[in-house]
Every structure is written in structure tokens, then in C-alpha cells.
Design a protein around this motif. Structure first.
Motif, mmCIF file in Angstrom:
data_model
loop_
_atom_site.group_PDB
_atom_site.id
_atom_site.type_symbol
_atom_site.label_atom_id
_atom_site.label_comp_id
_atom_site.label_asym_id
_atom_site.label_seq_id
_atom_site.Cartn_x
_atom_site.Cartn_y
_atom_site.Cartn_z
ATOM 1 N N SER A 197 -29.554 -78.784 69.338
ATOM 2 C CA SER A 197 -30.423 -77.184 68.943
ATOM 3 C C SER A 197 -31.415 -77.879 67.924
ATOM 4 O O SER A 197 -32.294 -76.591 67.455
ATOM 5 C CB SER A 197 -29.551 -76.506 69.673
ATOM 6 N N ASN A 198 -31.907 -78.759 66.957
ATOM 7 C CA ASN A 198 -32.864 -78.543 65.667
ATOM 8 C C ASN A 198 -34.170 -78.491 66.756
ATOM 9 O O ASN A 198 -34.632 -79.623 67.677
ATOM 10 C CB ASN A 198 -32.451 -79.072 64.961
ATOM 11 N N ASN A 199 -35.157 -77.758 66.601
ATOM 12 C CA ASN A 199 -36.475 -77.896 66.598
ATOM 13 C C ASN A 199 -37.237 -78.389 67.917
ATOM 14 O O ASN A 199 -37.540 -78.773 68.582
ATOM 15 C CB ASN A 199 -36.994 -79.078 66.193
ATOM 16 N N LEU A 200 -35.712 -76.881 68.812
ATOM 17 C CA LEU A 200 -36.089 -77.178 70.475
ATOM 18 C C LEU A 200 -37.207 -76.449 70.377
ATOM 19 O O LEU A 200 -37.808 -75.453 69.873
ATOM 20 C CB LEU A 200 -34.952 -75.789 71.160
ATOM 21 N N LYS A 201 -38.224 -76.780 71.393
ATOM 22 C CA LYS A 201 -39.347 -76.157 71.785
ATOM 23 C C LYS A 201 -39.231 -76.643 73.602
ATOM 24 O O LYS A 201 -39.470 -76.750 74.042
ATOM 25 C CB LYS A 201 -39.753 -77.150 71.483
ATOM 26 N N GLU A 226 -40.226 -65.039 68.397
ATOM 27 C CA GLU A 226 -39.638 -63.435 68.783
ATOM 28 C C GLU A 226 -39.014 -63.032 69.694
ATOM 29 O O GLU A 226 -38.367 -61.300 69.518
ATOM 30 C CB GLU A 226 -40.199 -62.996 67.470
ATOM 31 N N THR A 227 -38.999 -63.669 70.656
ATOM 32 C CA THR A 227 -38.376 -62.270 72.264
ATOM 33 C C THR A 227 -36.873 -63.017 72.199
ATOM 34 O O THR A 227 -37.097 -64.269 72.559
ATOM 35 C CB THR A 227 -39.503 -62.567 73.058
ATOM 36 N N VAL A 228 -36.227 -62.203 72.653
ATOM 37 C CA VAL A 228 -35.443 -62.517 72.676
ATOM 38 C C VAL A 228 -34.771 -61.745 74.158
ATOM 39 O O VAL A 228 -34.853 -61.196 74.670
ATOM 40 C CB VAL A 228 -33.283 -61.710 72.960
ATOM 41 N N TRP A 229 -34.602 -63.422 75.229
ATOM 42 C CA TRP A 229 -34.507 -63.372 76.508
ATOM 43 C C TRP A 229 -33.243 -63.623 77.006
ATOM 44 O O TRP A 229 -32.450 -63.925 76.282
ATOM 45 C CB TRP A 229 -35.485 -63.836 77.161
ATOM 46 N N VAL A 230 -32.782 -62.546 78.089
ATOM 47 C CA VAL A 230 -31.359 -62.619 78.244
ATOM 48 C C VAL A 230 -31.149 -62.853 79.774
ATOM 49 O O VAL A 230 -32.281 -61.642 80.350
ATOM 50 C CB VAL A 230 -30.959 -60.774 77.418
ATOM 51 N N GLY A 231 -30.754 -63.375 80.445
ATOM 52 C CA GLY A 231 -30.335 -63.372 82.077
ATOM 53 C C GLY A 231 -29.540 -64.310 82.106
ATOM 54 O O GLY A 231 -29.345 -65.026 81.318
ATOM 55 N N ASN A 232 -30.069 -65.220 83.063
ATOM 56 C CA ASN A 232 -28.821 -66.475 83.989
ATOM 57 C C ASN A 232 -30.037 -67.373 83.745
ATOM 58 O O ASN A 232 -31.503 -67.289 83.976
ATOM 59 C CB ASN A 232 -29.011 -66.296 85.548
ATOM 60 N N VAL A 233 -29.739 -68.911 84.430
ATOM 61 C CA VAL A 233 -29.645 -69.624 83.722
ATOM 62 C C VAL A 233 -29.549 -70.927 85.287
ATOM 63 O O VAL A 233 -28.494 -70.807 85.077
ATOM 64 C CB VAL A 233 -29.157 -70.283 82.314
ATOM 65 N N GLU A 234 -30.633 -71.702 85.286
ATOM 66 C CA GLU A 234 -30.420 -72.834 86.099
ATOM 67 C C GLU A 234 -30.226 -73.663 86.226
ATOM 68 O O GLU A 234 -31.584 -74.275 84.913
ATOM 69 C CB GLU A 234 -31.274 -72.732 87.451
ATOM 70 N N ILE A 235 -29.642 -74.931 85.815
ATOM 71 C CA ILE A 235 -29.823 -75.956 85.480
ATOM 72 C C ILE A 235 -29.984 -77.369 86.382
ATOM 73 O O ILE A 235 -29.673 -77.470 87.916
ATOM 74 C CB ILE A 235 -28.513 -76.756 84.343
ATOM 75 N N HIS A 236 -31.405 -78.247 86.435
ATOM 76 C CA HIS A 236 -31.043 -79.392 87.686
ATOM 77 C C HIS A 236 -31.750 -80.571 87.277
ATOM 78 O O HIS A 236 -32.144 -80.189 86.040
ATOM 79 C CB HIS A 236 -32.913 -78.773 88.505
ATOM 80 N N HIS A 244 -45.469 -75.412 76.030
ATOM 81 C CA HIS A 244 -46.057 -74.697 75.058
ATOM 82 C C HIS A 244 -46.570 -74.596 73.203
ATOM 83 O O HIS A 244 -46.654 -74.045 72.613
ATOM 84 C CB HIS A 244 -46.412 -73.407 75.556
ATOM 85 N N HIS A 245 -45.121 -75.386 72.628
ATOM 86 C CA HIS A 245 -45.218 -75.929 71.528
ATOM 87 C C HIS A 245 -43.522 -74.170 70.999
ATOM 88 O O HIS A 245 -44.423 -74.117 69.545
ATOM 89 C CB HIS A 245 -45.781 -75.926 70.459
ATOM 90 N N GLU A 246 -43.452 -73.705 71.473
ATOM 91 C CA GLU A 246 -42.824 -72.427 70.828
ATOM 92 C C GLU A 246 -41.715 -72.368 70.564
ATOM 93 O O GLU A 246 -40.775 -73.493 71.461
ATOM 94 C CB GLU A 246 -42.768 -71.004 71.999
ATOM 95 N N GLU A 247 -41.408 -72.245 69.387
ATOM 96 C CA GLU A 247 -39.974 -72.671 68.851
ATOM 97 C C GLU A 247 -38.534 -71.665 70.121
ATOM 98 O O GLU A 247 -38.957 -70.259 70.752
ATOM 99 C CB GLU A 247 -39.105 -71.240 67.079
ATOM 100 N N VAL A 248 -37.690 -72.515 70.477
ATOM 101 C CA VAL A 248 -36.498 -71.775 71.380
ATOM 102 C C VAL A 248 -35.360 -72.259 70.646
ATOM 103 O O VAL A 248 -34.584 -73.006 69.964
ATOM 104 C CB VAL A 248 -36.742 -72.450 72.398
ATOM 105 N N GLN A 249 -34.935 -70.851 71.078
ATOM 106 C CA GLN A 249 -32.782 -70.870 70.389
ATOM 107 C C GLN A 249 -32.393 -70.594 71.243
ATOM 108 O O GLN A 249 -32.657 -69.576 71.213
ATOM 109 C CB GLN A 249 -33.063 -69.814 69.145
ATOM 110 N N VAL A 250 -31.274 -71.197 71.917
ATOM 111 C CA VAL A 250 -30.234 -71.131 72.292
ATOM 112 C C VAL A 250 -29.221 -70.212 71.344
ATOM 113 O O VAL A 250 -28.628 -70.429 70.927
ATOM 114 C CB VAL A 250 -29.428 -71.700 73.120
ATOM 115 N N ILE A 251 -29.110 -68.513 71.683
ATOM 116 C CA ILE A 251 -28.341 -67.544 71.127
ATOM 117 C C ILE A 251 -26.738 -67.837 71.798
ATOM 118 O O ILE A 251 -25.619 -68.197 71.017
ATOM 119 C CB ILE A 251 -28.666 -66.715 71.040
#
Length: 82
Positions: free
Chosen positions: A17-21, A53-63, A24-31
């Protein structure tokens, strides 16, 4: 590879989970990876993912294939910010 295997990896955060982007090279953190759903509907409920700096809350789909996103009509869903 099967989607169930990817669900397992996501559910237990068995990835680096280090350096997830984003592409568009935006930093990603899985809370929170969310609650695994084994029935019809999204793969995970109530996930929390921070992009910049935005926390997104919702459902995740994996394909396995990105083309499945449109095939399953996920582009019709909405996101919520926190």
C-alpha cells in the motif's frame, strides 16, 4: 487468476500500500477495504479510500478486466465524498 483471489487480497490488504497512485499520479490511501459481499451487488460495501485530500466512501468493484466495468454498467453508479 480468479476474481475471488483478488477479493481475498483486497479484503485483507495483502498488497503493497506504499506509494499507491491513480493513473493521474494522485496519492491513494486505502483506509478501509470495506465489508466483503458474497451476494449479488458490489464486491465490497462501505470502503473508505483517500485520494489526495478527499476521502471517498462507498462500494468497491473488482474485475479481472477493465472492460468489465462498462459491461456490468458500473459507470452508472455515484460516489460520495466525506
Amino acid at each position: 487468476m480468479k476474481e475471488d483471489f483478488l477479493h481475498y487480497i483486497w479484503n485483507f490488504k495483502l498488497f503493497n500500500s506504499n506509494n499507491l497512485k491513480t493513473e493521474h499520479h494522485e496519492e491513494v490511501q486505502v483506509i478501509k477495504s470495506g465489508q466483503h459481499n458474497t451476494d449479488a451487488g458490489p464486491d465490497f460495501f462501505n470502503a473508505q479510500i483517500k485520494i489526495n485530500e478527499t476521502v471517498w466512501v462507498g462500494n468497491v468493484e473488482i474485475h479481472l478486466k477493465s472492460s468489465d466495468w462498462n459491461k456490468h454498467k458500473h459507470q452508472m453508479t455515484h460516489l460520495t465524498t466525506m
